[in-house]
Design an enzyme around this catalytic site. Structure first.
Site, PDB file in Angstrom:
ATOM      1  N   LYS A  22      66.677 -30.081  21.306  1.00 44.68           N
ATOM      2  CA  LYS A  22      67.604 -29.844  22.543  1.00 44.68           C
ATOM      3  C   LYS A  22      67.655 -30.695  23.507  1.00 44.68           C
ATOM      4  O   LYS A  22      68.739 -31.609  23.904  1.00 44.68           O
ATOM      5  CB  LYS A  22      67.621 -28.638  22.970  1.00 44.68           C
ATOM      6  CG  LYS A  22      68.242 -28.242  24.425  1.00 44.68           C
ATOM      7  CD  LYS A  22      67.985 -27.031  24.895  1.00 44.68           C
ATOM      8  CE  LYS A  22      66.757 -26.701  25.850  1.00 44.68           C
ATOM      9  NZ  LYS A  22      67.088 -27.286  27.070  1.00 44.68           N
ATOM     10  N   ASN A  23      66.397 -31.242  24.205  1.00 48.02           N
ATOM     11  CA  ASN A  23      66.190 -32.198  24.913  1.00 48.02           C
ATOM     12  C   ASN A  23      66.367 -33.334  24.645  1.00 48.02           C
ATOM     13  O   ASN A  23      66.416 -34.382  25.541  1.00 48.02           O
ATOM     14  CB  ASN A  23      64.901 -31.759  25.745  1.00 48.02           C
ATOM     15  CG  ASN A  23      64.504 -30.582  26.408  1.00 48.02           C
ATOM     16  OD1 ASN A  23      65.578 -29.910  26.639  1.00 48.02           O
ATOM     17  ND2 ASN A  23      63.439 -30.343  26.907  1.00 48.02           N
ATOM     18  N   CYS A 116      68.172 -23.670  34.172  1.00 46.65           N
ATOM     19  CA  CYS A 116      67.313 -22.399  34.227  1.00 46.65           C
ATOM     20  C   CYS A 116      66.725 -22.030  35.696  1.00 46.65           C
ATOM     21  O   CYS A 116      66.782 -22.922  36.500  1.00 46.65           O
ATOM     22  CB  CYS A 116      65.927 -22.866  33.421  1.00 46.65           C
ATOM     23  SG  CYS A 116      65.898 -22.024  31.758  1.00 46.65           S
ATOM     24  N   ARG A 121      64.202 -27.638  41.559  1.00 44.06           N
ATOM     25  CA  ARG A 121      64.804 -28.619  40.683  1.00 44.06           C
ATOM     26  C   ARG A 121      65.627 -29.774  41.504  1.00 44.06           C
ATOM     27  O   ARG A 121      66.931 -29.824  40.967  1.00 44.06           O
ATOM     28  CB  ARG A 121      65.401 -28.000  39.331  1.00 44.06           C
ATOM     29  CG  ARG A 121      64.442 -27.167  38.561  1.00 44.06           C
ATOM     30  CD  ARG A 121      65.020 -26.846  37.083  1.00 44.06           C
ATOM     31  NE  ARG A 121      64.628 -27.733  36.128  1.00 44.06           N
ATOM     32  CZ  ARG A 121      64.774 -27.699  34.899  1.00 44.06           C
ATOM     33  NH1 ARG A 121      65.126 -26.343  34.185  1.00 44.06           N
ATOM     34  NH2 ARG A 121      64.480 -28.601  33.946  1.00 44.06           N
ATOM     35  N   ASP A 305      57.087 -26.687  29.066  1.00 40.80           N
ATOM     36  CA  ASP A 305      57.930 -25.619  28.201  1.00 40.80           C
ATOM     37  C   ASP A 305      57.360 -24.947  27.370  1.00 40.80           C
ATOM     38  O   ASP A 305      57.908 -24.034  26.833  1.00 40.80           O
ATOM     39  CB  ASP A 305      58.830 -26.614  27.336  1.00 40.80           C
ATOM     40  CG  ASP A 305      59.943 -27.232  28.424  1.00 40.80           C
ATOM     41  OD1 ASP A 305      60.219 -26.651  29.628  1.00 40.80           O
ATOM     42  OD2 ASP A 305      60.769 -27.734  27.840  1.00 40.80           O
ATOM     43  N   ARG A 397      69.832 -20.677  24.610  1.00 42.27           N
ATOM     44  CA  ARG A 397      70.223 -21.877  25.224  1.00 42.27           C
ATOM     45  C   ARG A 397      69.214 -22.967  24.320  1.00 42.27           C
ATOM     46  O   ARG A 397      69.514 -24.163  24.385  1.00 42.27           O
ATOM     47  CB  ARG A 397      69.542 -21.930  26.739  1.00 42.27           C
ATOM     48  CG  ARG A 397      70.508 -21.295  27.603  1.00 42.27           C
ATOM     49  CD  ARG A 397      70.353 -21.383  28.993  1.00 42.27           C
ATOM     50  NE  ARG A 397      69.840 -22.708  29.291  1.00 42.27           N
ATOM     51  CZ  ARG A 397      68.634 -23.353  29.872  1.00 42.27           C
ATOM     52  NH1 ARG A 397      67.976 -22.346  30.464  1.00 42.27           N
ATOM     53  NH2 ARG A 397      68.544 -24.410  30.116  1.00 42.27           N
TER      54      ARG A 397
END
Ligand code: UD1
Length: 420
Positions: A22-23, A116, A121, A305, A397
């Site tokens: 995903k990233n 998230c 952030r 993560d 997600r």
């Protein structure tokens, strides 16, 4: 409302093939805005973050659609003035489109990115880097307005190796004549992947994977096909689950060189690992040894993560483990839910102390963020009796139909809907 119903206790056994990360896929989709030609991104799961990013591309007037598990993109007709702010407000990764839009159209207006709920952030490093490239930036009614009409290559020293800021600056600099140097750049495999993707389209980016990244400006980028790096976090999630439940799991298409910080911990807990370039096999008795201390760090350190899945695994370790979260300040919410299952975790600021218990018991738990949600599923798979995990939208997600993958490995888990 969807939720997962899990009956814990089954050992995990079998094979899974890991999809593109995903990233890696998210910035690559954003990077597709740099080209006017056809782009194919291969082996992409239809995760909700990815489909949201595709929606952003479509909202610019570009094409982004699935064909099987490949994503086809064409941004020839993109016009950034058309981006709907309620779309960019939903996912944090929408910040990535700022760099490519500035590179191609010299002007960008975006609302503050979402994502998230795991801390503040901020995006100051993104803004700092773009300003260094001579972008004029102002804020207006919750929007960031960027004027890139006089952008210039630059030397940029980041205070912290932010993944997103490194990616954004890299993309913003692709067409600037001369060389842009990013020092203290992030070194994650997904950074290397974005550079490889851009280079495959004709970009000239050097040093990705080291702390000094150089972008040499090119006139244009072509189209092309690209297969992003496999999802190391998804892969490690299955490894920690198997470590806790016990069993024998073989993961195909997982680049073992990208997960050393995690596999080293799994070996210390007593699991047996065998690995090649693109596979990892784990065998576990389900009896986990505690780990004195794990600290999350930028790559190649232990990934933030994996903090939650690893903590879930350590709840049943033989002894006391300590986790230190150095990247995000609000990433322990899920521990309250694990304690409802019988875990003994105490959290103070960025430190979690995990006192191993003999067993976890099933109950109703609520996931409030992506990796915290995965941690609850892992714990539920090993708990006695039935668990209900709500807040599945967070898990979706980053994990595509997580229940199907775990079922393939022999778990008793299904997705249900409360309106059924
Ligand atoms: C990316 C990953 C995310 C992962 C994180 C760290 C994607 C889509 N997401 O997120 O899964 O958890 O890397 O490995 O790739 N920071 C600032 N100012 C900024 C930017 C970041 O202070 O302008 C801080 C953040 O608050 C955080 C730290 O830097 O404390 C790391 O953030 P960053 O590396 O940017 O993570 P993301 O790119 O958001």
């Amino acid at each position: 409302m969807e939720y997962l119903r899990v009956i814990g206790g089954n050992k995990l056994d079998g094979r899974l093939k890991i999809a593109s990360a995903k990233n890696a896929v998210l910035p690559i989709i954003a990077g597709a805005l740099l080209s006017e030609e056809d782009i194919v991104i291969k082996n992409c799961p239809a995760l909700s973050d990815i489909t949201a990013m595709m929606k952003i591309i479509r909202s610019t007037g570009g094409r982004a659609e699935y064909e099987g598990n490949h994503i086809l993109i064409n941004c020839k007709d993109s016009n950034p003035a058309l981006i709907e702010s309620d779309l960019t407000g939903k996912i944090r990764s929408s910040i990535f489109i700022m760099g490519p839009i500035l590179a191609r159209f010299k002007h960008a207006a975006l609302s503050y990115p979402g994502g998230c709920e795991i801390g503040l952030r901020p995006i100051d490093l993104h803004i700092y880097g773009l300003k260094k490239l001579n972008v004029k930036i102002r804020e207006e009614n919750g929007h960031i307005i960027c004027d890139g009409s006089d952008m210039k290559s630059a030397e940029i020293d980041l205070d912290f190796p932010s993944v997103g800021a490194t990616e954004n600056i890299m993309m913003a600099a692709v067409f600037l004549s001369g060389k842009t140097t990013i020092r203290n750049a992030a070194r994650e495999p997904e950074i290397v992947d974005l550079a490889n993707f851009l280079n495959a389209l004709g970009g000239k980016i050097y040093g990705a994977g080291t702390d000094t990244l150089v972008v040499e400006g090119v006139k244009k980028l072509s189209g092309g096909e690209y297969t992003p790096v496999p999802d190391r976090i998804a892969g490690c999630t299955f490894l920690t689950a198997c470590a806790l439940t016990g069993g024998d799991v073989f993961l195909e298409n997982l680049r073992s060189d990208t997960i050393n910080a995690v596999t080293e911990k799994l070996v210390r807990t007593g699991c047996e690992l065998s690995r090649g370039y693109d596979y990892v096999r784990i065998r576990s008795s389900g009896k986990i040894k505690a780990i004195h201390k794990i600290e999350t760090q930028p790559y190649p350190g232990f990934p933030t993560d994996m903090q939650a899945p690893m903590t879930a695994m350590l709840t049943r370790a033989n002894g006391c483990s300590v986790m230190v979260e150095n990247l995000f300040e609000n990433r322990y919410k899920y521990t309250v839910q694990l304690n409802k299952m019988g875990a003994k975790i105490t959290v103070k600021d960025r430190i979690a102390v995990i006192k191993g218990v003999k067993k976890l018991h099933g109950t109703v738990v609520k996931s409030e963020d992506l990796r915290g949600g995965a941690a609850l599923v892992i714990a539920a798979l090993a708990a006695e009796g039935e668990s209900i995990v709500t807040g599945v939208n967070h898990i979706d997600r980053g994990y595509y139909k997580i229940e199907e993958d775990f079922r393939r490995l022999g778990a008793d888990i299904k997705r249900e809907n409360s309106s059924q």
